[in-house]
Write a protein that holds these residues in place. Structure first.
Motif, PDB file in Angstrom:
ATOM      1  N   UNK A 110      73.119  45.122   2.187  1.00 26.07           N
ATOM      2  CA  UNK A 110      73.247  44.830   3.609  1.00 26.07           C
ATOM      3  C   UNK A 110      72.586  43.484   3.916  1.00 26.07           C
ATOM      4  N   UNK A 111      73.042  42.857   5.005  1.00 25.40           N
ATOM      5  CA  UNK A 111      72.416  41.607   5.435  1.00 25.40           C
ATOM      6  C   UNK A 111      70.957  41.878   5.802  1.00 25.40           C
ATOM      7  N   UNK A 112      70.130  40.853   5.654  1.00 24.93           N
ATOM      8  CA  UNK A 112      68.696  40.950   5.909  1.00 24.93           C
ATOM      9  C   UNK A 112      68.423  41.001   7.409  1.00 24.93           C
ATOM     10  N   UNK A 113      67.603  41.980   7.830  1.00 22.88           N
ATOM     11  CA  UNK A 113      67.286  42.123   9.248  1.00 22.88           C
ATOM     12  C   UNK A 113      65.934  41.496   9.569  1.00 22.88           C
ATOM     13  N   UNK A 114      65.826  41.001  10.797  1.00 24.45           N
ATOM     14  CA  UNK A 114      64.633  40.333  11.305  1.00 24.45           C
ATOM     15  C   UNK A 114      64.391  40.906  12.698  1.00 24.45           C
ATOM     16  N   UNK A 115      63.302  41.661  12.863  1.00 22.56           N
ATOM     17  CA  UNK A 115      63.005  42.315  14.131  1.00 22.56           C
ATOM     18  C   UNK A 115      61.622  41.871  14.597  1.00 22.56           C
ATOM     19  N   UNK A 134      67.613  40.700  14.933  1.00 19.22           N
ATOM     20  CA  UNK A 134      68.493  39.649  14.436  1.00 19.22           C
ATOM     21  C   UNK A 134      68.853  39.923  12.988  1.00 19.22           C
ATOM     22  N   UNK A 135      69.820  39.169  12.503  1.00 22.61           N
ATOM     23  CA  UNK A 135      70.144  39.131  11.087  1.00 22.61           C
ATOM     24  C   UNK A 135      69.855  37.709  10.634  1.00 22.61           C
ATOM     25  N   UNK A 145      73.487  35.820   2.033  1.00 29.86           N
ATOM     26  CA  UNK A 145      72.973  36.936   2.833  1.00 29.86           C
ATOM     27  C   UNK A 145      71.455  37.083   2.716  1.00 29.86           C
ATOM     28  N   UNK A 146      70.821  36.297   1.848  1.00 28.02           N
ATOM     29  CA  UNK A 146      69.367  36.277   1.683  1.00 28.02           C
ATOM     30  C   UNK A 146      68.868  37.615   1.160  1.00 28.02           C
ATOM     31  N   UNK A 147      69.340  37.962   0.008  1.00 31.27           N
ATOM     32  CA  UNK A 147      69.018  39.224  -0.641  1.00 31.27           C
ATOM     33  C   UNK A 147      70.292  39.803  -1.208  1.00 31.27           C
ATOM     34  N   UNK A 152      70.745  34.975  13.442  1.00 30.88           N
ATOM     35  CA  UNK A 152      71.986  35.411  14.054  1.00 30.88           C
ATOM     36  C   UNK A 152      71.745  36.630  14.938  1.00 30.88           C
ATOM     37  N   UNK A 153      72.357  36.637  16.109  1.00 28.08           N
ATOM     38  CA  UNK A 153      72.193  37.730  17.074  1.00 28.08           C
ATOM     39  C   UNK A 153      72.999  38.971  16.689  1.00 28.08           C
ATOM     40  N   UNK A 154      73.991  38.825  15.835  1.00 23.94           N
ATOM     41  CA  UNK A 154      74.818  39.962  15.425  1.00 23.94           C
ATOM     42  C   UNK A 154      74.063  40.751  14.359  1.00 23.94           C
ATOM     43  N   UNK A 155      74.005  42.048  14.525  1.00 33.53           N
ATOM     44  CA  UNK A 155      73.289  42.901  13.561  1.00 33.53           C
ATOM     45  C   UNK A 155      74.241  43.939  12.980  1.00 33.53           C
ATOM     46  N   UNK A 156      73.837  44.539  11.866  1.00 35.08           N
ATOM     47  CA  UNK A 156      74.602  45.616  11.251  1.00 35.08           C
ATOM     48  C   UNK A 156      75.673  45.173  10.276  1.00 35.08           C
TER      49      UNK A 156
END
Length: 177
Positions: A75-80, A97-98, A70-72, A113-117
């Motif tokens: 919650x999964x890491x977010x990229x905006x 993105x995630x 999950x890179x941390x 990844x396009x799925x977020x949350x």
């Protein structure tokens, strides 16, 4: 007796609510952020939780090689990004993105990844991937206790670097005009 049951149930509910409202900054893997700001003011923001090594062997044990991470933590890491990007040669349109990674001893793979949350793992979002990008791996100059994501900025490009334990992985990001 009935009043005691109601009281104990209410008390348990209150503790459950309080525990779920835990301050992210007080977690053992606190929230962190990395920011790249391009010369035209557009940005890339990464929000992640920063776990600690705490004397553990990280890569190859705590974080297994060859498996999606999950890179941390938490919650999964977010990229905006509000800019259209090229990440290691892969086009990434402005959006949210995630990101996940697959660490290996000599190379890492960045998954956009396009799925977020998501919470993070287990990884079950392959059909939502925008792309996978290779990352360069090198040793750190000294041990890194806290998992860290950072940007080295240069005009309309940034180098994204992830560092922890004795390893760092990096990939170039540039703004597409």
């Amino acid at each position: 007796m009935r009043k005691q049951i109601v009281f104990l149930t209410s008390l348990l509910l209150a503790f459950t609510v309080l525990a779920s409202c835990q301050d992210k900054g007080k977690r053992s893997s606190p929230a962190a952020q990395a920011l790249c700001k391009f010369s035209d003011g557009k940005t890339v923001t990464i929000d992640y939780s920063s776990p600690r090594a705490k004397g553990r062997k990280v890569f190859g044990e705590l974080v297994p090689y060859g498996e999606v991470w999950r890179t941390g933590a938490n919650e999964a890491t977010t990229f905006v990004t509000d800019a259209n990007l090229s990440i290691g040669g892969t086009d990434v349109p402005a959006g949210s993105y995630t990101i996940f990674t697959i660490p290996n001893p000599n190379t890492w793979t960045l998954i956009i990844n396009k799925k977020t949350g998501e919470w993070g793992i287990p990884y079950k979002y392959k059909e939502d991937e925008l792309g996978r990008v290779g990352m360069k791996v090198s040793p750190t100059s000294s041990p890194v206790e806290n998992f860290t994501i950072a940007f080295d900025q240069k005009g309309n490009s940034c180098t994204l670097t992830m560092s922890w334990e004795n390893t760092q992985a990096s990939v170039d990001i540039s703004e597409k005009k």
